[in-house]
Design an enzyme around this catalytic site. Structure first.
Site, short mmCIF file in Angstrom:
data_model
loop_
_atom_site.label_atom_id
_atom_site.label_comp_id
_atom_site.label_asym_id
_atom_site.label_seq_id
_atom_site.Cartn_x
_atom_site.Cartn_y
_atom_site.Cartn_z
N LYS A 150 0.84 -1.19 0.00
CA LYS A 150 0.00 0.00 0.00
C LYS A 150 0.88 1.25 0.00
O LYS A 150 1.97 1.26 0.59
CB LYS A 150 -0.90 -0.03 1.24
N SER B 89 -9.77 1.55 2.67
CA SER B 89 -8.88 2.38 1.86
C SER B 89 -7.85 1.58 1.06
O SER B 89 -7.23 2.10 0.15
CB SER B 89 -8.15 3.38 2.76
N SER C 197 -10.01 -0.97 6.76
CA SER C 197 -9.45 -0.70 5.44
C SER C 197 -8.76 -1.87 4.78
O SER C 197 -8.42 -1.80 3.60
CB SER C 197 -8.47 0.48 5.52
#
Length: 489
Positions: free
Chosen positions: A79, A154, A178
């Site tokens: 990420k 996310s 997330s």
């Protein structure tokens, strides 16, 4: 569902495939399919091929394979809020465009030491603030099950990459769901470990008392393998404690007699299709010998407002450093220092980030601190006590991961409050620092995956993943999407 990590490791170790061939196959798939999924925002092709060559060089002329670790040669994605020395780490925000950290996050260092090959940085909601991945300055990631829908947030890019076979696994962060929410939307396994199990050193913070790093994978076994590798005590993170014991070796242990508590407030608040899938999952666990216990926790009604008050307050503090002076985006013209900071933050932060900073500053301000922040902190303690009382009656908690399947692009922007409510099932684990896993348990009428969430006690990832593994084995991976895209090796 068999382990993809083990399958590819066997191909590499038996010399049926070189690491360079494997990595190149994934890079070609990224080049072909990423324009549709928008899973990657930075592709590290040069570094990936260098790492692949190093793995291949470890294979001696006699045919033995001196691997640096159990992930040697396995392609993955990080990420974009995980620090990587010399590689751009932007948090998908204009504020950090071009930022290249001067150090490595601990999780990235561990993965390097184990020989894993980084393919690139994955898309995400800006500074991890969002539930659809659409607040990214690069545009949102799309759902590999149906690109007309969002991948979730996310950590949407990591889920899109793994679901679309553009990476074997992804590492995301989970502040209020997330990792689990995009895993649910994309039909994957997403593990949020116990707070403190995995080091947060090098993770660009959203809310420090909630953030936790974890894997997104296609199978429970792969999630267990990665947890065992990543959960190490780290002196650079004062909250780090590591793991209780390895979990992967015990996945096949019996779950007969396991007590699973069903959180009815969360289940009844889900869409009909989600409720139907979860009720069937409950029957599956009963057939496996688990004992189902009905639980009611009325205080769960406060979980979402408590989470957003506290998380936004921490975000306002953590993001205060981005002022256009020290590093990151800076405006060209300004009058005085105040105008420079104001212009920088107004231009470089997206609307959702600005909204959460404003909310955080409001609940911390004079006259409102006691009414909102202190009350929320007190209620967090009461929620933790309420959950602890549940674990006196059961070993695991069961709930939907998200009350619905994936939604269409634009829904989150048009329905902010309703979108925040989609976190109602996931924030509990973050508020209490508990481990939780999402795994697919069915499909909605639109053909999109439904996720089931299991929540365990602190540092009880072993029990948590064992139950998830038995469910996955009993259903034979029937709920894992079968897609015609990505790397077909």
């Amino acid at each position: 569902m068999p382990s993809e990590i083990k399958r590819l490791r066997a191909l590499l170790a038996n010399r049926k495939l070189s690491c360079q061939e494997l990595v190149m196959a994934y890079l070609r798939a990224i080049e072909r399919d990423n324009p549709v999924l928008n899973a990657y925002v930075h592709v590290t092709q040069h570094q990936a091929m260098q790492a692949a060559r190093r793995v291949d060089e470890m294979q001696t002329s006699s045919g033995t394979f001196e691997e640096p670790g159990p992930l040697a040669g396995i392609p993955f994605t990080l990420k974009d809020n995980i620090s990587t020395l010399g590689l751009e780490t932007s948090c998908c925000s204009k504020m950090l465009t071009g930022y290249r950290p001067s150090y490595d996050a601990t999780v990235w260092k561990i993965l390097q030491d184990n020989g894993a090959v980084l393919l690139g940085k994955s898309n995400m909601d800006e500074f991890a603030m969002g539930s659809s991945c659409e607040t990214s300055c690069f545009g949102g990631a799309r759902n590999p099950c149906n690109p007309n829908y969002v991948a979730g947030g996310s950590s949407g890019g990591a889920a899109a990459a793994v679901g679309g076979r553009l990476a074997v696994f992804g590492i995301g962060s989970d502040t209020g769901g997330s990792i689990r929410q995009p895993a649910s939307f994309c039909g994957l396994v997403g593990l949020k470990p116990t707070y403190g199990a995995v080091s947060r050193y090098g993770l660009i913070a959203y809310a420090s008392s909630f953030d936790q790093l974890g894997p997104i994978t296609r199978s429970v076994e792969d999630a267990a393998i990665l947890f065992d590798i990543l959960a190490q005590k780290d002196e650079k993170d004062s909250t780090s404690r590591g793991k209780k014991e390895p979990v992967a070796p015990g996945l096949q242990n019996e779950i007969r007699g396991l007590r699973i508590g069903v959180l009815r407030e969360l289940l009844s608040g889900a869409d009909d299709a989600v409720q139907c899938c979860l009720e069937q999952a409950i029957k599956t666990f009963e057939s496996l010998g688990a004992q189902i216990i009905e639980l009611s926790v009325p205080m769960l009604a406060y979980a979402v407002p408590v989470y957003y008050i506290l998380a936004c307050a921490e975000a306002a503090s953590n993001l205060g450093r981005y002022d256009g002076i020290r590093y990151g985006y800076a405006v060209d013209s300004y009058g005085d220092l105040d105008e420079r900071i104001c212009k920088t933050r107004s231009q470089a932060f997206g609307r959702e980030v600005q909204r959460r900073i404003l909310l955080g500053n409001f609940v911390l301000s004079s006259g409102y601190h006691q009414a909102y922040y202190q009350r929320a902190a007190h209620l967090r303690g009461e929620l933790i006590k309420a959950v602890a009382s549940c674990f006196a009656k059961c070993d695991l908690l069961l709930a939907p991961t998200v009350p619905s399947t994936a939604f269409l692009p634009g829904f989150a922007q048009r329905n902010s409050v309703q979108t925040y409510q989609t976190d109602q099932c996931t924030v509990l684990a973050n508020l209490a620092g508990l481990p939780a896993v999402s795994l697919p348990c069915g499909c909605g009428p639109n053909g999109l995956p439904v996720g089931m969430q299991l929540i365990g006690g602190c540092f009880e990832e072993g029990i948590l993943l064992r139950a998830a593994w038995h469910f996955e084995q009993d259903t034979a991976g029937a709920f894992l999407p079968k897609l015609e895209m990505g790397c077909g090796l």
